[in-house]
Design a protein around this motif. Structure first.
Motif, PDB file in Angstrom:
ATOM      1  N   THR A  65       4.978  -0.919  -0.194  1.00 54.59           N
ATOM      2  CA  THR A  65       6.173  -1.579   0.333  1.00 54.59           C
ATOM      3  C   THR A  65       7.156  -1.880  -0.792  1.00 54.59           C
ATOM      4  O   THR A  65       8.366  -1.634  -0.666  1.00 54.59           O
ATOM      5  CB  THR A  65       5.767  -2.899   1.034  1.00 54.59           C
ATOM      6  N   ILE A  66       6.626  -2.402  -1.908  1.00 56.45           N
ATOM      7  CA  ILE A  66       7.497  -2.773  -3.030  1.00 56.45           C
ATOM      8  C   ILE A  66       8.197  -1.548  -3.600  1.00 56.45           C
ATOM      9  O   ILE A  66       9.373  -1.572  -3.939  1.00 56.45           O
ATOM     10  CB  ILE A  66       6.661  -3.469  -4.133  1.00 56.45           C
ATOM     11  N   TRP A  67       7.466  -0.443  -3.691  1.00 52.69           N
ATOM     12  CA  TRP A  67       8.026   0.755  -4.333  1.00 52.69           C
ATOM     13  C   TRP A  67       8.881   1.601  -3.401  1.00 52.69           C
ATOM     14  O   TRP A  67       9.528   2.545  -3.851  1.00 52.69           O
ATOM     15  CB  TRP A  67       6.911   1.638  -4.888  1.00 52.69           C
ATOM     16  N   LYS A  68       8.898   1.302  -2.098  1.00 51.69           N
ATOM     17  CA  LYS A  68       9.535   2.226  -1.160  1.00 51.69           C
ATOM     18  C   LYS A  68      10.980   2.555  -1.529  1.00 51.69           C
ATOM     19  O   LYS A  68      11.382   3.712  -1.602  1.00 51.69           O
ATOM     20  CB  LYS A  68       9.474   1.666   0.278  1.00 51.69           C
ATOM     21  N   PHE A  79      -2.698  -2.476  -2.486  1.00 52.40           N
ATOM     22  CA  PHE A  79      -2.146  -1.116  -2.482  1.00 52.40           C
ATOM     23  C   PHE A  79      -1.080  -0.956  -1.391  1.00 52.40           C
ATOM     24  O   PHE A  79      -0.071  -0.282  -1.582  1.00 52.40           O
ATOM     25  CB  PHE A  79      -3.265  -0.087  -2.317  1.00 52.40           C
ATOM     26  N   THR A  80      -1.331  -1.594  -0.235  1.00 46.37           N
ATOM     27  CA  THR A  80      -0.323  -1.561   0.826  1.00 46.37           C
ATOM     28  C   THR A  80       0.936  -2.296   0.366  1.00 46.37           C
ATOM     29  O   THR A  80       2.066  -1.838   0.584  1.00 46.37           O
ATOM     30  CB  THR A  80      -0.866  -2.250   2.101  1.00 46.37           C
ATOM     31  N   ASN A  81       0.724  -3.421  -0.291  1.00 47.74           N
ATOM     32  CA  ASN A  81       1.871  -4.177  -0.798  1.00 47.74           C
ATOM     33  C   ASN A  81       2.669  -3.358  -1.805  1.00 47.74           C
ATOM     34  O   ASN A  81       3.897  -3.384  -1.809  1.00 47.74           O
ATOM     35  CB  ASN A  81       1.397  -5.475  -1.476  1.00 47.74           C
ATOM     36  N   MET A  82       1.958  -2.628  -2.651  1.00 51.99           N
ATOM     37  CA  MET A  82       2.630  -1.808  -3.667  1.00 51.99           C
ATOM     38  C   MET A  82       3.506  -0.746  -3.007  1.00 51.99           C
ATOM     39  O   MET A  82       4.619  -0.482  -3.454  1.00 51.99           O
ATOM     40  CB  MET A  82       1.588  -1.126  -4.567  1.00 51.99           C
TER      41      MET A  82
END
Ligand SMILES: [Zn+2]
Length: 345
Positions: free
Chosen positions: A296-299, A291-294
């Motif tokens: 970052t990816i979506w920022k 979820f943290t990675n998501m």
């Protein structure tokens, strides 16, 4: 058409970040390097107006020849026209060799009816390619906002037409490449819900630098309108088939109004691996949290979607187009757009 619907201004696209020399009115444009500086800037100095028009003809941004369209008793005149001097702001105009009817050199071009000279029009197209705010460009060129908005809309419409007719060049993913799909604002947990927000389909490759993404504004919908929601789901599936290369690993939300994991099963023959974010989350550990990675990816995509909501509904499609154009072409965005304008008009 005005392109903004809310007061205030978005935070992105501020020209101050790129303008090193603020002393001159046009310093932003004239200090730009690359294609603009090398090819176009010398044509923008005072006294070179006719050379600029000659160049615009050469690269087919305006017509290099015209025929007369005057209706006569025997039919349309259809005679060739020649360029003559004009006292108007364009310095030149077309004149029929047979009946003397005159015609603007802007006819049948992106500049048709635009209330600014060619020099400023070229600068506005450059500003669109760089994502500069309408107010800043209007201020620097001492033009009415409506002129900038009109040309921004024309530029974005041509870019969108180009993207749709060359969709293969804009595809993302590929065998074994992870591609995540979601919709704004529903899939964004940290966003402030804005009344009348227009949903945007967001598709992004994971771990590509610069990040590759596809954004597509969708119609607003009512949660009880099942028929409309189903038609939007079908549109999303069509877009994914067109934009995401076969063999990609698709990651979806487990539950979403428009793109739940279950909605993607019809694509299983094209994308053998379709998983939900929740399934990936089972592999969370002390060092890795999906979820943290998501987030970052979506920022970057989230910032674009939020900024898009500053604009009127009909411009949101074109606003996301301008971001995708810059993301794909980078420093060549301006040159590419001029080429596409000349090819498509
Ligand atoms: Zn004629």
């Amino acid at each position: 058409m005005k392109i903004r619907r809310r007061s205030g201004r978005p935070t992105a696209g501020n020209i101050d970040e790129d303008c090193n020399d603020k002393n001159g009115k046009n310093s932003l444009f004239d200090s730009d390097c690359g294609y603009y500086h090398q090819i176009i800037y010398p044509l923008l100095v005072s006294g070179s107006e006719k050379y600029l028009i000659c160049w615009l003809k050469t690269i087919h941004l305006i017509k290099s020849k015209q025929t007369c369209s005057k209706k006569m008793a025997s039919g349309v005149c259809n005679s060739p026209m020649s360029l003559i001097d004009s006292k108007g702001p364009d310095f030149l105009q077309w004149k029929c060799k047979m009946c003397s009817k005159k015609k603007s050199i802007r006819d049948d071009s992106i500049f048709n009816g635009l209330r600014c000279n060619f020099k400023d029009a070229i600068r506005i197209i450059l500003a669109w390619c760089k994502g500069y705010h309408v107010d800043d460009v209007a201020n620097m060129l001492s033009l009415n906002n409506s002129v900038i908005e009109e040309l921004y809309i024309r530029a974005a419409s041509l870019a969108e037409k180009c993207m749709k007719s060359n969709i293969g060049d804009w595809q993302i993913g590929g065998p074994g490449v992870i591609v995540i799909v979601d919709t704004y604002p529903e899939g964004c947990t940290n966003t402030n819900m804005i009344r009348m927000t227009r949903p945007i389909l967001c598709i992004s490759e994971v771990k590509s630098i610069p990040q590759k993404y596809w954004l597509e504004a969708l119609d607003r919908f009512a949660y009880h309108d099942t028929e409309h929601i189903n038609s939007l789901k079908q549109r999303i599936l069509r877009t994914i088939r067109a934009v995401v290369r076969p063999g990609s690993i698709i990651v979806t939300p487990v539950r979403s109004t428009l793109c739940s994991h279950s909605d993607f099963q019809s694509l299983a023959t094209i994308y053998p691996t379709i998983v939900s974010v929740d399934v990936l989350a089972k592999h969370n550990n002390d060092h890795q949290n999906v979820f943290t990675n998501m987030e970052t990816i979506w920022k970057q995509v989230l910032d674009i979607c939020e900024e898009a909501q500053f604009y009127c509904s009909s411009y949101i499609d074109l606003f996301v187009v301008s971001h995708m154009w810059r993301a794909v072409y980078g420093n060549e965005a301006f040159e590419r757009l001029l080429f596409q304008i000349s090819a498509m008009q």
